[in-house]
Scaffold this active site. Structure first.
Site, PDB file in Angstrom:
ATOM      1  CB  SER A 163      -0.422 -10.604  -1.010  1.00 55.10           C
ATOM      2  OG  SER A 163      -0.171  -9.891  -2.209  1.00 55.10           O
ATOM      3  CE1 TYR A 178       5.071 -10.350  -0.070  1.00 57.06           C
ATOM      4  CE2 TYR A 178       3.622 -10.523  -1.985  1.00 57.06           C
ATOM      5  CZ  TYR A 178       3.890 -10.017  -0.718  1.00 57.06           C
ATOM      6  OH  TYR A 178       2.975  -9.205  -0.098  1.00 57.06           O
ATOM      7  CE  LYS A 182       2.327 -11.735   2.104  1.00 60.49           C
ATOM      8  NZ  LYS A 182       2.012 -11.437   3.520  1.00 60.49           N
TER       9      LYS A 182
END
Length: 271
Positions: A163, A178, A182
């Protein structure tokens, strides 16, 4: 010759998170390009979807395989069992796209008052977004290594969906878990690319920006408006606009590309 470089016809491809969003779009794209596709889902059964794809692409006539498999990616045992079953069903695996992931929607970690709840939510996201990538790499790496490669031009390909959040800290939503996961996926990509360079296995990542999917459709319009205002292209991306990057990394065109993390974000990370 150039067309042959990007040809994925007949390649056997595993795609995780294939029940919706980016994963589903990738599965549809690779099927249309005449690849054989193993679609992995967790809780949303996609057998009817597979039947639909088979009819739309006349797969039976072409001898094209499209199958789906249920797998809990946060369990190494499940990944090991399902991926080895796929290898037996398909004969060999050429491409694995580790795409599944979940969002962190709990906000700042200090806003969660209960320690046990905070840890539980953190571990849930880490297990799906990061640990599963290790599980997949461990299993598919062994499968790739066991397969005979005719020549160095026919490398096996592991592609992670990372991402842009691996490269920046998103605002206004706060999602440390998150982002950290990533970032780990992107560095795992580079590390495995070095480890597996002499095994005819290339390892790369794609880092999407804000992509319009069924999940983002449900979000606050003001939040999406903020995102769009800060994307130089002034819009969110379409899942179909990611397909070309994955096809490049899956095909012979990228034979000298390993350890890459290709950002596809409409220019968001540029400023």
């Amino acid at each position: 010759m150039l067309q042959e470089l990007f040809d994925v016809k007949g390649k056997n491809v595993i795609i995780t998170g294939a029940s919706s969003g980016i994963g589903l779009e990738l599965a549809k794209g690779f099927v249309k390009l005449d690849a054989n596709v193993a679609m992995i889902y967790n809780s949303h059964d996609i057998h009817n979807l597979v039947e639909q794809l088979e009819k739309e692409n006349d797969s039976a006539t072409k001898g094209q395989k499209i199958k789906c498999y249920q797998c809990s990616l946060s369990s190494f045992e499940s990944v090991n069992s399902v991926f080895n079953t796929i290898a037996k069903d398909f004969g060999q695996i050429d491409v694995c796209i580790a795409n599944a992931g979940i969002a962190w929607d709990k906000g700042p970690i200090l806003d969660i008052e209960d320690d046990a709840k905070c840890v539980s939510e953190w571990e849930k996201v880490v297990n799906v977004d990061f640990n599963s990538c290790f599980y997949i790499a461990r299993v598919i790496g062994k499968i790739f290594k066991s397969q005979k490669v005719e020549n160095e031009n026919k490398k096996r390909s592991l592609i992670f969906t990372s991402s842009m959040s691996a490269h920046i800290v998103n605002v206004p939503q706060l999602q440390a878990c998150y982002n950290a996961c990533k970032a780990g996926v992107s560095h795992l990509t580079k590390s495995l690319a070095v480890e597996w360079a002499d095994l005819n296995i290339k390892v790369n990542a794609v880092s999407p920006g804000y992509i319009g999917t069924s999940l983002t459709e449900k979000l606050d319009p003001k939040l999406k408006g903020y995102w769009v205002d800060h994307v130089p292209m002034k819009r969110m991306g379409k899942p179909s606009e990611l397909l070309g990057t994955y096809v490049y990394l899956a095909s012979y065109a990228s034979n000298y590309t390993t350890g890459a993390d290709i950002i596809v974000d409409g220019g968001y990370c540029c400023p």
